[in-house]
Design a protein around this motif. Sequence first.
Motif, short mmCIF file in Angstrom:
data_model
loop_
_atom_site.label_atom_id
_atom_site.label_comp_id
_atom_site.label_asym_id
_atom_site.label_seq_id
_atom_site.Cartn_x
_atom_site.Cartn_y
_atom_site.Cartn_z
N ALA A 69 0.84 -1.21 0.00
CA ALA A 69 0.00 0.00 0.00
C ALA A 69 0.87 1.25 0.00
O ALA A 69 0.61 2.22 -0.73
N ALA A 70 1.94 1.21 0.82
CA ALA A 70 2.82 2.39 0.87
C ALA A 70 3.47 2.63 -0.48
O ALA A 70 3.57 3.76 -0.95
N ALA A 71 3.92 1.53 -1.10
CA ALA A 71 4.56 1.67 -2.41
C ALA A 71 3.59 2.26 -3.43
O ALA A 71 3.95 3.14 -4.24
N ALA A 72 2.35 1.79 -3.37
CA ALA A 72 1.35 2.29 -4.33
C ALA A 72 1.11 3.78 -4.11
O ALA A 72 1.07 4.57 -5.06
N ARG A 73 1.01 4.18 -2.84
CA ARG A 73 0.80 5.61 -2.56
C ARG A 73 1.95 6.44 -3.09
O ARG A 73 1.77 7.51 -3.66
N ASN A 74 3.15 5.93 -2.91
CA ASN A 74 4.33 6.63 -3.40
C ASN A 74 4.26 6.85 -4.91
O ASN A 74 4.52 7.93 -5.41
N GLN A 75 3.87 5.75 -5.59
CA GLN A 75 3.78 5.87 -7.04
C GLN A 75 2.76 6.91 -7.45
O GLN A 75 2.98 7.70 -8.38
N TYR A 76 1.64 6.91 -6.76
CA TYR A 76 0.62 7.91 -7.09
C TYR A 76 1.16 9.31 -6.87
O TYR A 76 0.91 10.23 -7.63
N ARG A 77 1.92 9.46 -5.79
CA ARG A 77 2.45 10.80 -5.49
C ARG A 77 3.38 11.25 -6.59
O ARG A 77 3.31 12.39 -7.07
N ILE A 78 4.26 10.32 -7.02
CA ILE A 78 5.20 10.71 -8.08
C ILE A 78 4.43 11.08 -9.34
O ILE A 78 4.73 12.08 -10.01
N LEU A 79 3.41 10.27 -9.64
CA LEU A 79 2.61 10.55 -10.83
C LEU A 79 1.96 11.94 -10.71
O LEU A 79 1.98 12.75 -11.64
N GLY A 80 1.42 12.19 -9.52
CA GLY A 80 0.78 13.48 -9.30
C GLY A 80 1.75 14.63 -9.50
O GLY A 80 1.43 15.64 -10.13
N GLU A 81 2.96 14.46 -8.98
CA GLU A 81 3.94 15.54 -9.14
C GLU A 81 4.29 15.73 -10.60
O GLU A 81 4.43 16.86 -11.08
N ASN A 82 4.45 14.62 -11.32
CA ASN A 82 4.75 14.75 -12.74
C ASN A 82 3.65 15.49 -13.48
O ASN A 82 3.91 16.38 -14.30
N VAL A 83 2.44 15.07 -13.17
CA VAL A 83 1.31 15.73 -13.85
C VAL A 83 1.30 17.21 -13.53
O VAL A 83 1.10 18.06 -14.41
N ALA A 84 1.54 17.54 -12.26
CA ALA A 84 1.53 18.95 -11.89
C ALA A 84 2.63 19.70 -12.63
O ALA A 84 2.43 20.82 -13.09
N LYS A 85 3.80 19.05 -12.75
CA LYS A 85 4.90 19.72 -13.44
C LYS A 85 4.56 19.94 -14.90
O LYS A 85 4.76 21.02 -15.45
N ILE A 86 4.02 18.90 -15.53
CA ILE A 86 3.64 19.04 -16.94
C ILE A 86 2.61 20.15 -17.08
O ILE A 86 2.66 20.99 -17.99
N ARG A 87 1.67 20.15 -16.13
CA ARG A 87 0.62 21.16 -16.19
C ARG A 87 1.21 22.55 -16.10
O ARG A 87 0.87 23.45 -16.86
N THR A 88 2.14 22.75 -15.15
CA THR A 88 2.73 24.08 -15.01
C THR A 88 3.49 24.47 -16.27
O THR A 88 3.40 25.60 -16.74
N ASP A 89 4.25 23.49 -16.82
CA ASP A 89 5.02 23.83 -18.02
C ASP A 89 4.10 24.22 -19.16
O ASP A 89 4.33 25.20 -19.86
N LEU A 90 3.06 23.40 -19.34
CA LEU A 90 2.12 23.70 -20.42
C LEU A 90 1.50 25.07 -20.23
O LEU A 90 1.35 25.86 -21.17
N MET A 91 1.14 25.34 -18.97
CA MET A 91 0.48 26.61 -18.71
C MET A 91 1.42 27.76 -19.01
O MET A 91 1.01 28.78 -19.59
#
Lengths: 265, 480
Positions: A13-35
């Motif tokens: 469960a912890a590993a899965a949460r970590n993966q989601y967090r990394i994904l979320g950060e990536n998405v946020a970064k892509i979003r900021t760059d695109l914006m």
Amino acid sequence: MKRRPGIGGLQTAAAARNQYRILGENVAKIRTDLMKEQLATFRSQLEDFARKHKNDIRKNPTFRSQFHEMCAKVGVDPLASNKGFWAEMLGIGDFYYELGVQIVEICLATRPHNGGLINLQELCSLLGQKRKTAREAVSEDDCLRAISKLKVLGSGFEVISVGKKKLVRSVPTELNKDHNEILEVAQGQGYVTLEEVQRRLSWSAGRATDALETLLKASSCKSIGLFFFLFSSTEGLAMIDDGHSDGKRRYWFPCISSISSYVGS
Amino acid sequence: MGCTWCEISQLESLELYFSIHYNIDRQLRSNFTFHHCFDQIPQMSTRWLPAAQLTASGRPVFILGEVESSLLSGVDIEPDDQYPNLSPLKSGILILTTHRLIWISDSSSAFAIPLSAVTHIFSPKKSIKAMFASPRIRIQVLVSPQNGCLDEKGSKSMVITIVVRGKTDPEAFLGKLWEAWRGRAWETLKEESSSSTSTDEGSSRSGIRTRSAVVGVAGILRKEQEMWESTDKSLQDAFQDLNALMDKAKEMVMLAEKMRQKLLSGPSTQGTGTNDEEIGSKQEMQDWMLSVGIASPVTKESAGALYHQQLSRQLADFVKIPLEKAGGMISLIDIYCVFNRARGTELISPEDLLQACSIWEKIDVPVMLRKFDSGVMVIQNKSYSDEEVLARINALVLKPDSLRSGISASDAAMALGIAPAMAKEHLLTAESKGLLCRDISPDGFRFYVNLFGEILTEDIYLVKDYGTYGTWISAVLASR
């Protein structure tokens, strides 16, 4: 994702949460760059339009106010005239007025840092940064011409030459609160030195010198030896004392009525 | 309290109504509020148009999205003959905006005709008589049946004649009136607010229907992707040419606002080399500029002959906020920058600004221009006037310390919170008015309260019971 019991389950469960967090950060970064990219496109398009269709925009009042709103929200400066031949030769057209507005704006923005005194070179470079998209760079001469066009509004803006450098003063003496601060520093001992002012108020040397010189102004006071002298030219609030052994010039303020420094009643 | 439609006090109006129709106990009357135009009592009513709000300097207060288009002077507004109890409005300024026709009289009252109440605009009559008379524009508006008061939901209509006596071009004005009326700016506002909510619901509903199969993380990512693509596309379309931008202007404004919000809340700047502080203050100034931007700047096209007067009024309104921020006095050059920034691309020249300020003397505004001997010009509040400062200097100079040793320019500066040079000016003014006496000594320039007015030449030692002479003596004695 199956839930397994026990420690293994917790680890998964912890590993899965970590993966989601990394994904979320990536998405946020892509979003900021695109914006940022879209914002940059928006800005450059607006600047283009402001330059090319200036007259058309001005003709339609409703659209004009919407265009200005767009520019203001996105941070685009709609003043973008080009100099043109006639503007340079005869000084007509909007170019110098726009430049004037931008210059005063820069002075207003930097006033808290430099007390209203700015180097002409620095002013030009800040202006160049503001007008990145304009076709020509702005020279110091252009700045001086723009400032001279403001003369009709009184002598609030002054260009003073200190050696080879030129400084632009945007705060007239009547409104300059720097002097109050010097007086407050002087209350301690009745006098100040240049270093003390710089240190206590975190000012640059130029700003401190200018303020002290203005406080001395119009009084031809050079002391002979010690500090009492009898020139009754009464404009200045300060007197110079160059007689001390350490060689540093002291600025005395006899008008500060603090009891501890009140010498000879 | 009075009836908003005519100036008779409420009690009077109630009495009028009830005296004619009913006999009701006095106490009950106070519980009724209504306006009495609903009965058939014939009164000369000047309030048949809704009132319009004016700023302190006589400029109209615009509603959101309203933009000024044109201005005429010397205008009369005359109602239809079938309502003889409505009195005409004489000799005022008429301002056409995207939403209303605003009439402002010299005595600073204003009325407005909302364009939504206009049902028809007549083309001008072409006759020999019309050539020699003042040009007239006739419009048909909706009124309420009982009294002829303008009412957007009224059932009857009335013809209003706008008589233009000033030296202006009525043809151009008529053209702009048609444009504004056809533009129906008031409707698009309502449409937009209702349509935007409905499209949101629609798209989300359709989204759920067609994409119900895609859920979870992939769904979120895809939705983000689509949002970016659609924003990209509308950016591209909008900036194809000027007309496209004009059509999509509202959409672009909302997009700009969204971007700005994201920019403010998101991680900060693109990491340039200059100070953070400078960028921070720039952002603050930008925000402030946004909040005080002038949507309807007065221009030569919009105001014609009255350009300088209207500009002067708009400036007086605008200058209030910067004056407060600066503490009551602001340099003219600073105002030049800030005002021009608020106007966007409609710059005014320095000469225009100076002229606008000099007109302030003639109209009644709460600000004034002040010239110093050094050539510096500032704008200050009339209330921050010399009298107030003199009163404060007076209070300062009567304190026991000051009675003993007087005040200098720097003392005054610190006590009043102004620059020493200004303080010295004020002290010199106070001296010339007889309030203070100067004392020049090696210690510098000091000012004391002027007691000479209280000392009689016959008996210079006589101390009156009242007055400052006595106070001074006691203060000086106390120090020894």
